[in-house]
Write a protein that holds these residues in place. Structure first.
Motif, PDB file in Angstrom:
ATOM      1  N   GLU A   1       0.822  -1.202   0.000  1.00 24.40           N
ATOM      2  CA  GLU A   1       0.000   0.000   0.000  1.00 24.40           C
ATOM      3  C   GLU A   1       0.862   1.259   0.000  1.00 24.40           C
ATOM      4  N   LEU A   2       1.976   1.216   0.730  1.00 22.99           N
ATOM      5  CA  LEU A   2       2.893   2.358   0.730  1.00 22.99           C
ATOM      6  C   LEU A   2       3.484   2.581  -0.662  1.00 22.99           C
ATOM      7  N   ALA A   3       3.893   1.488  -1.315  1.00 26.61           N
ATOM      8  CA  ALA A   3       4.450   1.593  -2.666  1.00 26.61           C
ATOM      9  C   ALA A   3       3.401   2.135  -3.635  1.00 26.61           C
ATOM     10  N   TYR A   4       2.191   1.622  -3.522  1.00 30.58           N
ATOM     11  CA  TYR A   4       1.086   2.065  -4.379  1.00 30.58           C
ATOM     12  C   TYR A   4       0.824   3.563  -4.204  1.00 30.58           C
ATOM     13  N   GLY A   5       0.699   3.985  -2.951  1.00 32.40           N
ATOM     14  CA  GLY A   5       0.413   5.389  -2.678  1.00 32.40           C
ATOM     15  C   GLY A   5       1.556   6.302  -3.102  1.00 32.40           C
ATOM     16  N   PHE A   6       2.783   5.833  -2.908  1.00 31.52           N
ATOM     17  CA  PHE A   6       3.969   6.629  -3.256  1.00 31.52           C
ATOM     18  C   PHE A   6       4.015   6.899  -4.755  1.00 31.52           C
ATOM     19  N   VAL A   7       3.852   5.860  -5.555  1.00 28.01           N
ATOM     20  CA  VAL A   7       3.936   6.019  -7.014  1.00 28.01           C
ATOM     21  C   VAL A   7       2.716   6.768  -7.542  1.00 28.01           C
ATOM     22  N   TYR A   8       1.544   6.479  -6.991  1.00 26.69           N
ATOM     23  CA  TYR A   8       0.321   7.159  -7.431  1.00 26.69           C
ATOM     24  C   TYR A   8       0.442   8.664  -7.219  1.00 26.69           C
ATOM     25  N   LYS A   9       0.926   9.045  -6.035  1.00 29.89           N
ATOM     26  CA  LYS A   9       1.092  10.468  -5.716  1.00 29.89           C
ATOM     27  C   LYS A   9       2.124  11.103  -6.644  1.00 29.89           C
ATOM     28  N   MET A  10       3.185  10.366  -6.959  1.00 31.36           N
ATOM     29  CA  MET A  10       4.215  10.871  -7.860  1.00 31.36           C
ATOM     30  C   MET A  10       3.625  11.161  -9.242  1.00 31.36           C
ATOM     31  N   VAL A  11       2.883  10.217  -9.770  1.00 24.98           N
ATOM     32  CA  VAL A  11       2.283  10.391 -11.097  1.00 24.98           C
ATOM     33  C   VAL A  11       1.321  11.576 -11.100  1.00 24.98           C
ATOM     34  N   GLU A  12       0.499  11.655 -10.067  1.00 19.22           N
ATOM     35  CA  GLU A  12      -0.503  12.726  -9.993  1.00 19.22           C
ATOM     36  C   GLU A  12       0.149  14.094  -9.854  1.00 19.22           C
ATOM     37  N   ASP A  13       1.174  14.197  -9.015  1.00 18.66           N
ATOM     38  CA  ASP A  13       1.809  15.495  -8.766  1.00 18.66           C
ATOM     39  C   ASP A  13       2.664  15.960  -9.936  1.00 18.66           C
ATOM     40  N   VAL A  14       3.376  15.040 -10.579  1.00 18.73           N
ATOM     41  CA  VAL A  14       4.318  15.423 -11.631  1.00 18.73           C
ATOM     42  C   VAL A  14       3.641  15.528 -12.989  1.00 18.73           C
ATOM     43  N   ALA A  15       2.863  14.520 -13.343  1.00 26.00           N
ATOM     44  CA  ALA A  15       2.284  14.469 -14.695  1.00 26.00           C
ATOM     45  C   ALA A  15       0.848  14.989 -14.760  1.00 26.00           C
ATOM     46  N   GLY A  16       0.194  15.145 -13.636  1.00 26.75           N
ATOM     47  CA  GLY A  16      -1.175  15.646 -13.630  1.00 26.75           C
ATOM     48  C   GLY A  16      -2.213  14.541 -13.490  1.00 26.75           C
ATOM     49  N   LYS A  17      -3.420  14.946 -13.149  1.00 23.59           N
ATOM     50  CA  LYS A  17      -4.497  13.970 -12.913  1.00 23.59           C
ATOM     51  C   LYS A  17      -4.854  13.178 -14.165  1.00 23.59           C
ATOM     52  N   ASP A  18      -4.703  13.790 -15.331  1.00 21.29           N
ATOM     53  CA  ASP A  18      -5.048  13.072 -16.556  1.00 21.29           C
ATOM     54  C   ASP A  18      -4.021  11.997 -16.903  1.00 21.29           C
ATOM     55  N   ALA A  19      -2.920  11.947 -16.160  1.00 16.83           N
ATOM     56  CA  ALA A  19      -1.906  10.913 -16.401  1.00 16.83           C
ATOM     57  C   ALA A  19      -2.111   9.697 -15.504  1.00 16.83           C
ATOM     58  N   VAL A  20      -3.072   9.789 -14.585  1.00 21.58           N
ATOM     59  CA  VAL A  20      -3.298   8.689 -13.643  1.00 21.58           C
ATOM     60  C   VAL A  20      -3.702   7.408 -14.366  1.00 21.58           C
ATOM     61  N   LYS A  21      -4.319   7.526 -15.520  1.00 20.55           N
ATOM     62  CA  LYS A  21      -4.735   6.339 -16.274  1.00 20.55           C
ATOM     63  C   LYS A  21      -3.538   5.490 -16.703  1.00 20.55           C
ATOM     64  N   TYR A  22      -2.350   6.094 -16.738  1.00 20.94           N
ATOM     65  CA  TYR A  22      -1.136   5.364 -17.107  1.00 20.94           C
ATOM     66  C   TYR A  22      -0.362   4.884 -15.881  1.00 20.94           C
ATOM     67  N   PHE A  23      -0.964   5.049 -14.711  1.00 21.60           N
ATOM     68  CA  PHE A  23      -0.314   4.660 -13.460  1.00 21.60           C
ATOM     69  C   PHE A  23       0.096   3.188 -13.414  1.00 21.60           C
ATOM     70  N   PRO A  24      -0.726   2.234 -13.881  1.00 19.25           N
ATOM     71  CA  PRO A  24      -0.303   0.819 -13.795  1.00 19.25           C
ATOM     72  C   PRO A  24       1.039   0.537 -14.460  1.00 19.25           C
ATOM     73  N   GLY A  25       1.276   1.126 -15.626  1.00 22.03           N
ATOM     74  CA  GLY A  25       2.540   0.905 -16.312  1.00 22.03           C
ATOM     75  C   GLY A  25       3.715   1.503 -15.551  1.00 22.03           C
ATOM     76  N   ILE A  26       3.512   2.709 -15.016  1.00 21.82           N
ATOM     77  CA  ILE A  26       4.588   3.364 -14.265  1.00 21.82           C
ATOM     78  C   ILE A  26       4.856   2.621 -12.963  1.00 21.82           C
ATOM     79  N   MET A  27       3.802   2.128 -12.325  1.00 19.45           N
ATOM     80  CA  MET A  27       3.965   1.352 -11.096  1.00 19.45           C
ATOM     81  C   MET A  27       4.761   0.072 -11.374  1.00 19.45           C
ATOM     82  N   THR A  28       4.453  -0.587 -12.472  1.00 24.60           N
ATOM     83  CA  THR A  28       5.178  -1.808 -12.853  1.00 24.60           C
ATOM     84  C   THR A  28       6.651  -1.506 -13.092  1.00 24.60           C
TER      85      THR A  28
END
Length: 267
Positions: free
Chosen positions: A88-115
């Protein structure tokens, strides 16, 4: 807990010093031997489809990710287990990174970045185990990861913005006579991205492992006075634990920056 962690690290360092030490007395140290690709099933030739030590440790990294994110979180307990908490920590860490850096519209690509993040983290940390192999120390591996990111964000940029994606290279805020020159510079820097993206990860991982091997050789060659190189190994090993995470973080956050440029190319 701090004492236990210290002695655990010291034990690993001592074992690595014995394992990675040179076979004969003296200073015949070969720090780059640990990065050599070797077939797992006999023979010396490494072909395109040869199963090597690199293949094994990349597979182990994938198994580790599955154990943590799938098996470790199965059941979704209200009071999380240790593995579930880490996941859960890893999930939240990467999710927050994607949202803060790339924007909310980039969250749909979160699974690939998390992998991508989890693979690099596991490969880096598994490489710190004595007698292991670090796939991310090879430019062939990091270059493929960097090229996947580069091709994906480039295609995405044209799909999402069409010809407007070229605005990434046109610095509209600069004086008009300088814009063509800056456009060429921006274009070159864009195509250099996968090179710097891959070399940064492979170079940092390889350098740390080579330094540990050198100090391990000193420890074996100095005999009773090998205590001093062992202290140096302890410091470098602790630093490598930090570098293993930081390099995965840097690779991932740069991916998010490139993704942001693809989604919002205006300069």
């Amino acid at each position: 807990m701090a004492k236990i962690a210290f002695f655990a690290v010291l034990a690993v360092v001592l074992v690595s010093g014995l394992i990675f030490a040179p076979e004969h007395a003296g200073l015949a140290i070969h720090p780059m031997d640990q990065f050599e690709l070797t077939p797992l099933f006999g023979g010396e030739h490494v072909g395109t489809f040869t199963v090597t030590n690199q293949t094994l440790w990349m597979g182990l990294a994938i198994v580790g990710i599955i154990l943590l994110l799938v098996v470790g979180t199965s059941g979704g307990k209200e009071v999380p287990t240790r593995s579930q908490s880490v996941a859960e920590l890893a999930y939240g860490f990467v999710y927050k990174m994607v949202e803060d850096v790339a924007g909310k519209d980039a969250v749909k690509y979160f699974p690939g970045i998390m992998t991508l993040f989890m693979f690099i983290v596991f490969a880096n940390f598994l490489g710190l185990i004595p007698m292991s192999f670090t796939p991310t120390s090879h430019i062939a591996v990091t270059a493929v990861l960097a090229m996947i990111v580069f091709v994906f964000v480039t295609v995405l940029g044209f799909v999402k913005n069409g010809a407007g994606f070229l605005g990434l290279f046109w610095v509209s805020s600069a004086p008009l006579p300088l814009r063509p020159i800056l456009a060429v510079i921006e274009l070159i820097s864009y195509f250099v991205r996968p090179v710097s993206h891959s070399i940064r990860l492979a170079g940092n991982v390889m350098a740390g492992h080579a330094v540990i091997k050198v100090f391990a050789g000193f420890a074996a060659a100095l005999g009773l006075f090998g205590f001093f190189p062992i202290l140096a190994i302890s410091a470098v090993y602790a630093l490598e634990v930090l570098v293993a995470f930081i390099q995965a973080y840097v690779f991932t956050i740069l991916t998010c920056v490139y993704l942001k440029d693809a989604l919002h190319p205006s300069h």
